[in-house]
Design a protein around this motif. Structure first.
Motif, PDB file in Angstrom:
ATOM      1  N   GLN A 210       0.710  32.342  27.918  1.00  0.00           N
ATOM      2  CA  GLN A 210      -0.335  32.902  27.059  1.00  0.00           C
ATOM      3  C   GLN A 210      -1.577  32.022  27.002  1.00  0.00           C
ATOM      4  OE1 GLN A 210       1.352  34.451  23.153  1.00  0.00           O
ATOM      5  NE2 GLN A 210       3.084  33.261  23.934  1.00  0.00           N
ATOM      6  N   ASN A 211      -1.368  30.704  27.170  1.00  0.00           N
ATOM      7  CA  ASN A 211      -2.428  29.731  26.941  1.00  0.00           C
ATOM      8  C   ASN A 211      -2.903  29.037  28.202  1.00  0.00           C
ATOM      9  OD1 ASN A 211      -2.014  30.204  24.198  1.00  0.00           O
ATOM     10  ND2 ASN A 211      -0.546  28.526  24.025  1.00  0.00           N
ATOM     11  N   GLU A 212      -2.341  29.367  29.341  1.00  0.00           N
ATOM     12  CA  GLU A 212      -2.618  28.602  30.556  1.00  0.00           C
ATOM     13  C   GLU A 212      -4.122  28.553  30.840  1.00  0.00           C
ATOM     14  OE1 GLU A 212      -1.445  28.411  35.303  1.00  0.00           O
ATOM     15  OE2 GLU A 212      -0.834  30.142  34.100  1.00  0.00           O
ATOM     16  N   GLY A 213      -4.607  27.351  31.031  1.00  0.00           N
ATOM     17  CA  GLY A 213      -6.000  27.157  31.374  1.00  0.00           C
ATOM     18  C   GLY A 213      -6.927  26.948  30.186  1.00  0.00           C
ATOM     19  N   LEU A 214      -6.433  27.171  28.980  1.00  0.00           N
ATOM     20  CA  LEU A 214      -7.259  26.972  27.793  1.00  0.00           C
ATOM     21  C   LEU A 214      -7.179  25.528  27.316  1.00  0.00           C
ATOM     22  CD1 LEU A 214      -6.362  30.158  25.691  1.00  0.00           C
ATOM     23  CD2 LEU A 214      -8.277  29.837  27.265  1.00  0.00           C
ATOM     24  N   SER A 215      -8.212  25.066  26.648  1.00  0.00           N
ATOM     25  CA  SER A 215      -8.169  23.726  26.062  1.00  0.00           C
ATOM     26  C   SER A 215      -7.282  23.742  24.822  1.00  0.00           C
ATOM     27  CB  SER A 215      -9.569  23.268  25.673  1.00  0.00           C
ATOM     28  OG  SER A 215     -10.039  24.007  24.559  1.00  0.00           O
TER      29      SER A 215
ATOM     30  N   GLU B  42      -4.829  11.512  26.242  1.00  0.00           N
ATOM     31  CA  GLU B  42      -4.635  10.349  27.103  1.00  0.00           C
ATOM     32  C   GLU B  42      -3.956  10.719  28.416  1.00  0.00           C
ATOM     33  OE1 GLU B  42      -3.566   6.393  25.369  1.00  0.00           O
ATOM     34  OE2 GLU B  42      -3.147   7.601  23.588  1.00  0.00           O
ATOM     35  N   LEU B  43      -2.938  11.574  28.341  1.00  0.00           N
ATOM     36  CA  LEU B  43      -2.181  11.933  29.536  1.00  0.00           C
ATOM     37  C   LEU B  43      -2.923  12.924  30.417  1.00  0.00           C
ATOM     38  CD1 LEU B  43       1.435  12.402  28.083  1.00  0.00           C
ATOM     39  CD2 LEU B  43       0.630  10.520  29.509  1.00  0.00           C
ATOM     40  N   GLY B  44      -3.675  13.838  29.803  1.00  0.00           N
ATOM     41  CA  GLY B  44      -4.252  14.957  30.536  1.00  0.00           C
ATOM     42  C   GLY B  44      -3.229  16.078  30.631  1.00  0.00           C
ATOM     43  N   THR B  45      -3.693  17.305  30.762  1.00  0.00           N
ATOM     44  CA  THR B  45      -2.785  18.460  30.776  1.00  0.00           C
ATOM     45  C   THR B  45      -3.063  19.417  31.933  1.00  0.00           C
ATOM     46  OG1 THR B  45      -4.248  19.657  29.251  1.00  0.00           O
ATOM     47  CG2 THR B  45      -2.433  18.390  28.268  1.00  0.00           C
ATOM     48  N   SER B  46      -3.705  18.942  32.988  1.00  0.00           N
ATOM     49  CA  SER B  46      -4.014  19.814  34.118  1.00  0.00           C
ATOM     50  C   SER B  46      -2.759  20.081  34.948  1.00  0.00           C
ATOM     51  CB  SER B  46      -5.078  19.167  35.008  1.00  0.00           C
ATOM     52  OG  SER B  46      -4.496  18.176  35.846  1.00  0.00           O
TER      53      SER B  46
ATOM     54  N   GLU C 252      -0.103  14.629  35.337  1.00  0.00           N
ATOM     55  CA  GLU C 252      -0.359  15.022  33.959  1.00  0.00           C
ATOM     56  C   GLU C 252       0.726  15.951  33.417  1.00  0.00           C
ATOM     57  OE1 GLU C 252      -4.416  16.363  33.603  1.00  0.00           O
ATOM     58  OE2 GLU C 252      -5.184  14.665  34.748  1.00  0.00           O
ATOM     59  N   THR C 253       1.058  16.975  34.194  1.00  0.00           N
ATOM     60  CA  THR C 253       2.008  17.984  33.723  1.00  0.00           C
ATOM     61  C   THR C 253       3.385  17.397  33.430  1.00  0.00           C
ATOM     62  OG1 THR C 253       0.871  19.569  35.136  1.00  0.00           O
ATOM     63  CG2 THR C 253       2.995  20.237  34.250  1.00  0.00           C
ATOM     64  N   VAL C 254       3.930  16.644  34.374  1.00  0.00           N
ATOM     65  CA  VAL C 254       5.288  16.113  34.206  1.00  0.00           C
ATOM     66  C   VAL C 254       5.370  15.090  33.070  1.00  0.00           C
ATOM     67  CG1 VAL C 254       7.118  14.774  35.335  1.00  0.00           C
ATOM     68  CG2 VAL C 254       6.055  16.704  36.527  1.00  0.00           C
ATOM     69  N   PRO C 255       4.469  14.101  32.981  1.00  0.00           N
ATOM     70  CA  PRO C 255       4.521  13.199  31.825  1.00  0.00           C
ATOM     71  C   PRO C 255       4.359  13.914  30.487  1.00  0.00           C
ATOM     72  CG  PRO C 255       3.233  12.207  33.574  1.00  0.00           C
ATOM     73  CD  PRO C 255       3.507  13.623  33.991  1.00  0.00           C
ATOM     74  N   CYS C 256       3.505  14.945  30.437  1.00  0.00           N
ATOM     75  CA  CYS C 256       3.359  15.705  29.193  1.00  0.00           C
ATOM     76  C   CYS C 256       4.678  16.365  28.790  1.00  0.00           C
ATOM     77  CB  CYS C 256       2.280  16.774  29.340  1.00  0.00           C
ATOM     78  SG  CYS C 256       0.598  16.147  29.161  1.00  0.00           S
ATOM     79  N   ALA C 257       5.392  16.912  29.757  1.00  0.00           N
ATOM     80  CA  ALA C 257       6.682  17.531  29.458  1.00  0.00           C
ATOM     81  C   ALA C 257       7.679  16.494  28.950  1.00  0.00           C
ATOM     82  CB  ALA C 257       7.228  18.234  30.705  1.00  0.00           C
ATOM     83  N   PHE C 258       7.690  15.325  29.573  1.00  0.00           N
ATOM     84  CA  PHE C 258       8.605  14.278  29.109  1.00  0.00           C
ATOM     85  C   PHE C 258       8.199  13.765  27.728  1.00  0.00           C
ATOM     86  CE2 PHE C 258      10.220  14.134  33.467  1.00  0.00           C
ATOM     87  CZ  PHE C 258      11.571  13.893  33.230  1.00  0.00           C
TER      88      PHE C 258
ATOM     89  N   GLY D 227      -4.274  23.290  28.862  1.00  0.00           N
ATOM     90  CA  GLY D 227      -4.174  23.127  30.308  1.00  0.00           C
ATOM     91  C   GLY D 227      -3.058  23.940  30.921  1.00  0.00           C
ATOM     92  N   ASP D 228      -2.202  23.283  31.699  1.00  0.00           N
ATOM     93  CA  ASP D 228      -1.123  23.966  32.434  1.00  0.00           C
ATOM     94  C   ASP D 228       0.082  24.175  31.526  1.00  0.00           C
ATOM     95  OD1 ASP D 228       0.262  25.162  34.452  1.00  0.00           O
ATOM     96  OD2 ASP D 228       0.494  23.373  35.680  1.00  0.00           O
TER      97      ASP D 228
END
Length: 315
Positions: free
Chosen positions: A27-32, A230-234, A239-245, A267-268
């Protein structure tokens, strides 16, 4: 030996958790993050906004993240283990069909699109993978963590599964990290030990990614606004994998909160939440997710059957 019902719950929890996170996050992919949070946290299925890649999808419908996970699961089952030739052929056919679909073609990332074109042009799986460090192989890899009991086999097959589509060191490290995380969650490792094992294995392929996963764990008590910035969410795997962890480490005892955190990261979001759901489901089982999420998910019975077959054939 662990009761079979507990294991079944973990296996189905992992795969359904991944699909649930994907379907919520689309639903949110690509949004800030700021734009997502203006109307309030997303906590249930809904339609994506016009302009998001999944805006034509229905409530509870997942994206290519889960579709590729299903392709990998089917290949593992049919071949009784990971066969890179079989998987490459399946992902090439899936990709050709998806790119010809007026809805699904917008969901496929740049790395996967390049690899699918190369595979269908006759390029060997050894050379077809893109070197763009995106998260496509990490988002789909959970079934390998379910299939193999040995951490060494999880690592080697996760790394191999990335190469046909995502051949950068970082992408391979991301796939290894998620698969190892899933297996460690099945083993009921503490969050600290899970992260330690994950980073140790991922660092063989890309030390930078391993350090960011470790950083995400160290920041688990920090507020999401700060950490996501700090991590980024692109869609980059760094970015994606550290955010998930981070979402997993912060709320590993409460999968609903962990997935909601991932869905609203910005982001993603579909991939962040997909990976978060897989990790949480492998640790806590399917009963840890709300019934409304389970019952509202597209093809839930089919995904559950795949998880059960993997459990029966796992080595």
């Amino acid at each position: 030996m662990r009761p079979i019902e507990e294991l079944r719950g973990k296996y189905t929890g992992c795969m359904l958790g991944a699909a649930i996170g994907d379907a919520l996050g689309k639903q949110n992919e690509g949004l800030s993050r700021g734009d997502i949070l203006k109307p309030g946290y997303i906590t249930d299925y809904g339609k994506a906004q016009v302009g998001c890649p999944g805006y034509k999808l229905k409530r509870g419908q997942y994206t290519d993240d889960t579709e590729q996970m299903i392709v990998l699961a089917q290949s593992l089952i049919e071949c009784n283990g990971f066969d890179v030739l079989d998987f490459s052929g399946r992902i090439a056919q899936w990709g050709a069909d998806a790119l010809a679909d007026t809805v699904k073609k917008f969901l496929i990332g740049p790395s996967s699109s390049i690899a699918i074109f190369r595979l269908n042009s006759g390029v060997s799986w050894r050379d077809s993978g893109s070197d763009i460090p995106t998260c496509g192989s990490a988002m789909r890899v959970a079934p390998i963590g379910l299939f193999y009991n040995s951490l060494d086999e999880v690592e080697s097959n996760a790394a191999l599964s990335s190469i046909p589509t995502h051949n950068s060191k970082a992408a391979i490290a991301g796939a290894v990290a998620v698969a190892i995380g899933v297996r460690c969650a099945l083993l009921d490792m503490s969050c600290y030990d899970l992260i330690k094992e994950t980073c140790s294995r991922a660092s063989k392929y890309d030390t930078g990614l391993a350090k960011k996963i470790e950083f995400s764990f160290d920041k688990r008590d920090s507020e999401p606004d700060e950490v996501f910035a700090e991590l980024g969410t692109s869609y980059l795997v760094y970015e994606t994998v550290p955010c998930a962890f981070y979402c997993f480490s912060r709320h590993f005892e409460n999968p609903e909160r962990a997935v909601i955190e991932a869905v609203n990261a910005g982001g993603d979001t579909d991939s962040i939440a997909c990976i978060t759901g897989a990790l949480c489901g492998a640790l806590c089982g399917i009963s840890s997710f709300p019934e409304r999420w389970i019952n509202g998910l597209e093809n839930k019975d089919m995904i559950e059957r795949l998880a059960e077959v993997i459990l029966k054939t796992a080595t």
